[in-house]
Motif scaffolding. Structure first.
Motif, PDB file in Angstrom:
ATOM      1  N   VAL A   1       0.712  -1.123   0.074  1.00 28.12           N
ATOM      2  CA  VAL A   1      -0.178  -0.097   0.110  1.00 28.12           C
ATOM      3  C   VAL A   1       0.863   1.345  -0.019  1.00 28.12           C
ATOM      4  CG1 VAL A   1      -1.816   1.130   1.285  1.00 28.12           C
ATOM      5  CG2 VAL A   1      -1.882  -1.092   1.195  1.00 28.12           C
ATOM      6  N   ARG A   2       0.762   2.032  -1.145  1.00 26.83           N
ATOM      7  CA  ARG A   2       1.482   3.147  -1.344  1.00 26.83           C
ATOM      8  C   ARG A   2       0.848   4.534  -0.871  1.00 26.83           C
ATOM      9  NH1 ARG A   2       6.265   1.353  -3.318  1.00 26.83           N
ATOM     10  NH2 ARG A   2       6.006  -0.546  -4.636  1.00 26.83           N
TER      11      ARG A   2
ATOM     12  N   GLU B   1      -0.348   6.907  -2.488  1.00 22.66           N
ATOM     13  CA  GLU B   1      -1.584   7.185  -3.406  1.00 22.66           C
ATOM     14  C   GLU B   1      -2.873   6.204  -3.283  1.00 22.66           C
ATOM     15  OE1 GLU B   1       1.550   4.916  -5.927  1.00 22.66           O
ATOM     16  OE2 GLU B   1       1.281   6.280  -4.266  1.00 22.66           O
ATOM     17  N   ASP B   2      -2.586   4.963  -2.642  1.00 20.92           N
ATOM     18  CA  ASP B   2      -3.596   4.180  -2.498  1.00 20.92           C
ATOM     19  C   ASP B   2      -4.714   4.551  -1.317  1.00 20.92           C
ATOM     20  OD1 ASP B   2      -4.975   1.761  -1.210  1.00 20.92           O
ATOM     21  OD2 ASP B   2      -3.744   0.562  -2.495  1.00 20.92           O
ATOM     22  N   ARG B   3      -6.035   4.284  -1.509  1.00 15.91           N
ATOM     23  CA  ARG B   3      -6.775   4.920  -0.974  1.00 15.91           C
ATOM     24  C   ARG B   3      -6.944   4.226   0.444  1.00 15.91           C
ATOM     25  NH1 ARG B   3     -11.075   1.199  -0.519  1.00 15.91           N
ATOM     26  NH2 ARG B   3     -11.081  -0.721  -1.969  1.00 15.91           N
ATOM     27  N   ARG B   4      -6.368   3.149   0.761  1.00 11.00           N
ATOM     28  CA  ARG B   4      -5.939   2.495   2.260  1.00 11.00           C
ATOM     29  C   ARG B   4      -5.251   3.124   2.884  1.00 11.00           C
ATOM     30  NH1 ARG B   4      -5.304  -3.527   0.179  1.00 11.00           N
ATOM     31  NH2 ARG B   4      -3.701  -2.235  -1.362  1.00 11.00           N
ATOM     32  N   TYR B   5      -4.082   3.925   2.336  1.00 15.78           N
ATOM     33  CA  TYR B   5      -3.106   4.545   2.952  1.00 15.78           C
ATOM     34  C   TYR B   5      -3.413   5.111   4.240  1.00 15.78           C
ATOM     35  CZ  TYR B   5       1.587   6.699   3.496  1.00 15.78           C
ATOM     36  OH  TYR B   5       2.758   7.200   4.208  1.00 15.78           O
ATOM     37  N   PRO B   6      -4.349   5.997   4.153  1.00 11.88           N
ATOM     38  CA  PRO B   6      -4.417   6.934   5.370  1.00 11.88           C
ATOM     39  C   PRO B   6      -5.082   6.163   6.566  1.00 11.88           C
ATOM     40  CG  PRO B   6      -5.593   7.938   3.839  1.00 11.88           C
ATOM     41  CD  PRO B   6      -5.106   6.650   3.143  1.00 11.88           C
ATOM     42  N   ALA B   7      -5.453   4.899   6.501  1.00 10.42           N
ATOM     43  CA  ALA B   7      -6.007   3.880   7.656  1.00 10.42           C
ATOM     44  C   ALA B   7      -4.833   3.179   8.177  1.00 10.42           C
ATOM     45  CB  ALA B   7      -7.288   3.034   7.383  1.00 10.42           C
ATOM     46  N   LEU B   8      -3.878   3.181   7.326  1.00  9.67           N
ATOM     47  CA  LEU B   8      -2.717   1.861   7.784  1.00  9.67           C
ATOM     48  C   LEU B   8      -1.323   2.658   7.837  1.00  9.67           C
ATOM     49  CD1 LEU B   8      -3.383  -0.586   4.814  1.00  9.67           C
ATOM     50  CD2 LEU B   8      -3.874  -0.782   7.205  1.00  9.67           C
ATOM     51  N   ARG B   9      -1.264   4.081   7.692  1.00  8.96           N
ATOM     52  CA  ARG B   9       0.110   4.251   7.877  1.00  8.96           C
ATOM     53  C   ARG B   9       0.683   4.968   9.374  1.00  8.96           C
ATOM     54  NH1 ARG B   9      -0.041  10.796   6.065  1.00  8.96           N
ATOM     55  NH2 ARG B   9      -1.216  11.664   7.773  1.00  8.96           N
ATOM     56  N   SER B  10      -0.370   4.700  10.200  1.00 10.31           N
ATOM     57  CA  SER B  10      -0.084   5.172  11.490  1.00 10.31           C
ATOM     58  C   SER B  10      -0.281   4.474  12.634  1.00 10.31           C
ATOM     59  CB  SER B  10      -0.941   6.568  12.022  1.00 10.31           C
ATOM     60  OG  SER B  10      -0.700   7.642  10.891  1.00 10.31           O
ATOM     61  N   THR B  11       0.181   4.480  13.910  1.00 10.70           N
ATOM     62  CA  THR B  11      -0.381   3.795  14.949  1.00 10.70           C
ATOM     63  C   THR B  11      -1.373   4.494  15.797  1.00 10.70           C
ATOM     64  OG1 THR B  11       1.111   4.661  16.612  1.00 10.70           O
ATOM     65  CG2 THR B  11       1.800   2.882  15.077  1.00 10.70           C
ATOM     66  N   TYR B  12      -1.923   4.129  17.049  1.00  7.58           N
ATOM     67  CA  TYR B  12      -2.614   4.966  17.746  1.00  7.58           C
ATOM     68  C   TYR B  12      -2.159   6.294  18.206  1.00  7.58           C
ATOM     69  CZ  TYR B  12      -5.807   5.518  21.830  1.00  7.58           C
ATOM     70  OH  TYR B  12      -6.829   6.418  22.748  1.00  7.58           O
ATOM     71  N   THR B  13      -0.926   6.144  18.484  1.00  6.67           N
ATOM     72  CA  THR B  13      -0.226   7.353  19.056  1.00  6.67           C
ATOM     73  C   THR B  13       0.695   7.953  18.162  1.00  6.67           C
ATOM     74  OG1 THR B  13       1.927   6.042  19.792  1.00  6.67           O
ATOM     75  CG2 THR B  13      -0.090   6.242  21.474  1.00  6.67           C
ATOM     76  N   THR B  14       1.235   7.531  16.929  1.00  7.88           N
ATOM     77  CA  THR B  14       1.993   8.161  16.235  1.00  7.88           C
ATOM     78  C   THR B  14       1.664   8.318  14.872  1.00  7.88           C
ATOM     79  OG1 THR B  14       3.655   7.258  17.645  1.00  7.88           O
ATOM     80  CG2 THR B  14       4.658   8.200  15.505  1.00  7.88           C
ATOM     81  N   ALA B  15       1.798   9.478  14.252  1.00  9.46           N
ATOM     82  CA  ALA B  15       1.470   9.666  12.751  1.00  9.46           C
ATOM     83  C   ALA B  15       2.481   9.278  12.043  1.00  9.46           C
ATOM     84  CB  ALA B  15       0.988  11.223  12.479  1.00  9.46           C
TER      85      ALA B  15
ATOM     86  N   ALA C   1       6.113   2.684   1.929  1.00  6.71           N
ATOM     87  CA  ALA C   1       5.052   1.761   1.751  1.00  6.71           C
ATOM     88  C   ALA C   1       4.677   0.897   2.911  1.00  6.71           C
ATOM     89  CB  ALA C   1       5.648   0.683   0.563  1.00  6.71           C
ATOM     90  N   ILE C   2       3.467   0.247   2.879  1.00 11.94           N
ATOM     91  CA  ILE C   2       3.066  -0.632   4.060  1.00 11.94           C
ATOM     92  C   ILE C   2       2.856  -1.917   3.274  1.00 11.94           C
ATOM     93  CG2 ILE C   2       1.213  -1.157   5.652  1.00 11.94           C
ATOM     94  CD1 ILE C   2       0.658   2.046   4.920  1.00 11.94           C
ATOM     95  N   ALA C   3       3.499  -2.902   3.771  1.00 14.17           N
ATOM     96  CA  ALA C   3       3.344  -4.330   3.274  1.00 14.17           C
ATOM     97  C   ALA C   3       2.403  -5.047   4.094  1.00 14.17           C
ATOM     98  CB  ALA C   3       4.780  -5.091   3.233  1.00 14.17           C
ATOM     99  N   LEU C   4       1.539  -5.840   3.496  1.00 17.01           N
ATOM    100  CA  LEU C   4       0.450  -6.638   4.077  1.00 17.01           C
ATOM    101  C   LEU C   4       0.724  -8.111   3.876  1.00 17.01           C
ATOM    102  CD1 LEU C   4      -2.402  -4.281   2.992  1.00 17.01           C
ATOM    103  CD2 LEU C   4      -1.312  -4.181   5.257  1.00 17.01           C
ATOM    104  N   PRO C   5       1.599  -8.822   4.374  1.00 16.12           N
ATOM    105  CA  PRO C   5       1.766 -10.145   4.117  1.00 16.12           C
ATOM    106  C   PRO C   5       0.705 -11.023   4.635  1.00 16.12           C
ATOM    107  CG  PRO C   5       3.124  -9.332   6.113  1.00 16.12           C
ATOM    108  CD  PRO C   5       2.539  -8.111   5.342  1.00 16.12           C
TER     109      PRO C   5
ATOM    110  N   VAL D   1       6.598  -0.105   6.293  1.00 17.39           N
ATOM    111  CA  VAL D   1       5.970  -0.814   7.564  1.00 17.39           C
ATOM    112  C   VAL D   1       5.460  -2.259   7.194  1.00 17.39           C
ATOM    113  CG1 VAL D   1       3.878  -0.800   9.142  1.00 17.39           C
ATOM    114  CG2 VAL D   1       5.399   1.415   8.477  1.00 17.39           C
ATOM    115  N   ILE D   2       6.086  -3.123   7.807  1.00 11.98           N
ATOM    116  CA  ILE D   2       5.359  -4.641   7.702  1.00 11.98           C
ATOM    117  C   ILE D   2       4.220  -4.904   8.683  1.00 11.98           C
ATOM    118  CG2 ILE D   2       5.911  -6.987   7.632  1.00 11.98           C
ATOM    119  CD1 ILE D   2       8.777  -6.283   6.953  1.00 11.98           C
TER     120      ILE D   2
END
Length: 423
Positions: A6-7, A9-23, A28-32, A72-73
């Motif tokens: 997920v890069r 430009e992907d629509r899923r990126y905003p929901a996957l890029r952060s943790t509860y405490t840290t932006a 890229a985010i890998a989803l193995p 991020v894995i």
């Protein structure tokens, strides 16, 4: 092998890029979906010279489960929970599961694994770092019951660590796993418990810490079925202790008997005692998205005893009004384990003190407020420590434990792909 990435430009990126405490702002985010895909994700990051962060799907309080410009894995697809051996109470848990999932899956079997105090917490981080949960004094830490782990090493090898196959890696996984590799699944010995007693009290907190001392004393003398947490709140000018106490086992008479001493620690403003299935403490409703909705800076320390000086220091921190202060009871089964048996050596302390500071305050303000306690604590719990420097490593892994942890990290990850602290 195809690798889901997920890069930005992907629509899923905003929901996957952060943790509860840290932006975060990773490249890229890998989803193995398997250990083999985790290995492919590691290779992808290494080939491109990207910093790698690993996220098991939960809170990530320390903020290390995301990054900026790296990879991020995300292990959240590895979330299966299965009872592998009912007679031995052996459970196989994917590192990407959250504790709400684990509690719900095990309850029909009359089993539970003590870890965390919120259903959104991810399995992987806690099960490699410690695991202070609602049943800790009765069950011990989560890592104390990890019997085996599937680990993907930095070079892509997928290995099993147990008492017979690479016991040194198993030792490192149980308390210092973040620097050894990526654990994709655990085999954990669960406890046989279905219902628990839950007491909640509001207690006026004396300025000199007398109520706090009595709380700690009551826990030291209590049967190990009792585990407790305190959150210090402000009620006008007077601090208040919000006490939660959990009793392993739901027999009402036994619960009332064990909880009764807590009603004598100070002026009780409100209280209730309930019986509940264990999953009520970690409900599915806790499983919210993690989108940096609660920025926080955290630190913690472990107290061998809540004597007068220590209690006064805690209350001074509370009165400063700068930090949210929480305390968790230790002891009991945690102390049964030899300090050298796992990479978590803190087996004599009785109280964990956690301080959290919220924007606009940050690290400098937290450090200044924490000084009142810094000289009184003995060690720290890594999952609640926001610093990632050499002094923090020495607090989390003191003395011979630190030397052994550093040696294990160099052995299993010589290129420092996962290194959470400088060593």
């Amino acid at each position: 092998m195809s690798l889901r990435l997920v890069r930005p430009e992907d629509r899923r990126y905003p929901a996957l890029r952060s943790t509860y405490t840290t932006a975060g702002a990773p490249a890229a985010i890998a989803l193995p979906e398997s250990a083999a895909e985790v290995a492919a994700a590691i290779a992808h990051g290494r080939e491109r010279g990207l910093d790698i962060a690993v996220r098991s799907g939960g809170h990530g309080l320390a903020g290390t489960s995301t990054n900026r410009g790296g990879l991020v894995i995300d292990l959240s697809a590895l979330h299966d929970v299965a009872v592998a051996d009912p007679a031995a109470r052996l459970v196989r848990v994917g590192a990407g599961a959250r504790w709400a999932d684990v509690a719900a899956a095990l309850h029909p079997h009359g089993l539970a694994i003590s870890s965390g105090d919120h259903g959104n917490v991810g399995v992987g981080g806690i099960a490699t770092g410690g695991g202070v949960g609602w049943l800790a004094r009765w069950y011990g830490l989560t890592i104390d019951h990890v019997r085996a782990a599937e680990v993907v090493l930095a070079d892509g090898r997928i290995v099993r660590a147990d008492a017979e196959h690479d016991p040194e890696l198993l030792w490192a996984v149980r308390g210092a796993g973040a620097g050894a590799g990526i654990v994709t699944a655990f085999e954990i010995e669960a406890a046989r418990v279905r219902d628990v007693g839950v007491a909640q009290l509001l207690v006026a907190a004396d300025q000199d810490g007398a109520a706090l001392r009595r709380w700690a004393s009551a826990l030291r003398e209590a049967p190990r079925e009792l585990t407790s947490e305190v959150i210090m709140l402000h009620n006008g000018r007077s601090p208040v202790m919000r006490v939660t106490a959990v009793v392993a086992g739901g027999d009402p008479r036994r619960v009332r008997e064990i909880v009764e001493p807590l009603r004598r620690i100070g002026k009780v403003l409100d209280h209730r005692v309930d019986r509940a299935p264990y999953p009520v403490l970690l409900p599915p409703s806790h499983k919210h998205p993690n989108v940096a909705q609660q920025p926080v800076t955290i630190t913690n320390g472990l107290l061998p005893a809540m004597d007068g000086d220590a209690a006064e220091a805690v209350m001074a921190l509370v009165r400063s009004g700068r930090a949210l202060v929480q305390l968790r009871s230790l002891g009991g089964a945690i102390h049964d384990v030899d300090r050298g048996a796992t990479a978590y050596p803190h087996r004599h302390q009785h109280t964990l003190v956690l301080a959290s500071m919220f924007p606009p305050d940050g690290r400098a303000e937290l450090d200044a407020a924490w000084r009142v306690l810094a000289g009184r604590v003995d060690g720290a719990y890594g999952n609640f420590e926001g610093r990632r420097d050499r002094p923090a490593f020495a607090r989390v892994y003191p003395g011979p434990t630190g030397e052994r942890v550093a040696a294990a990290w160099r052995r299993y990850d010589p290129g420092a792909v996962f290194r959470p602290y400088p060593i």
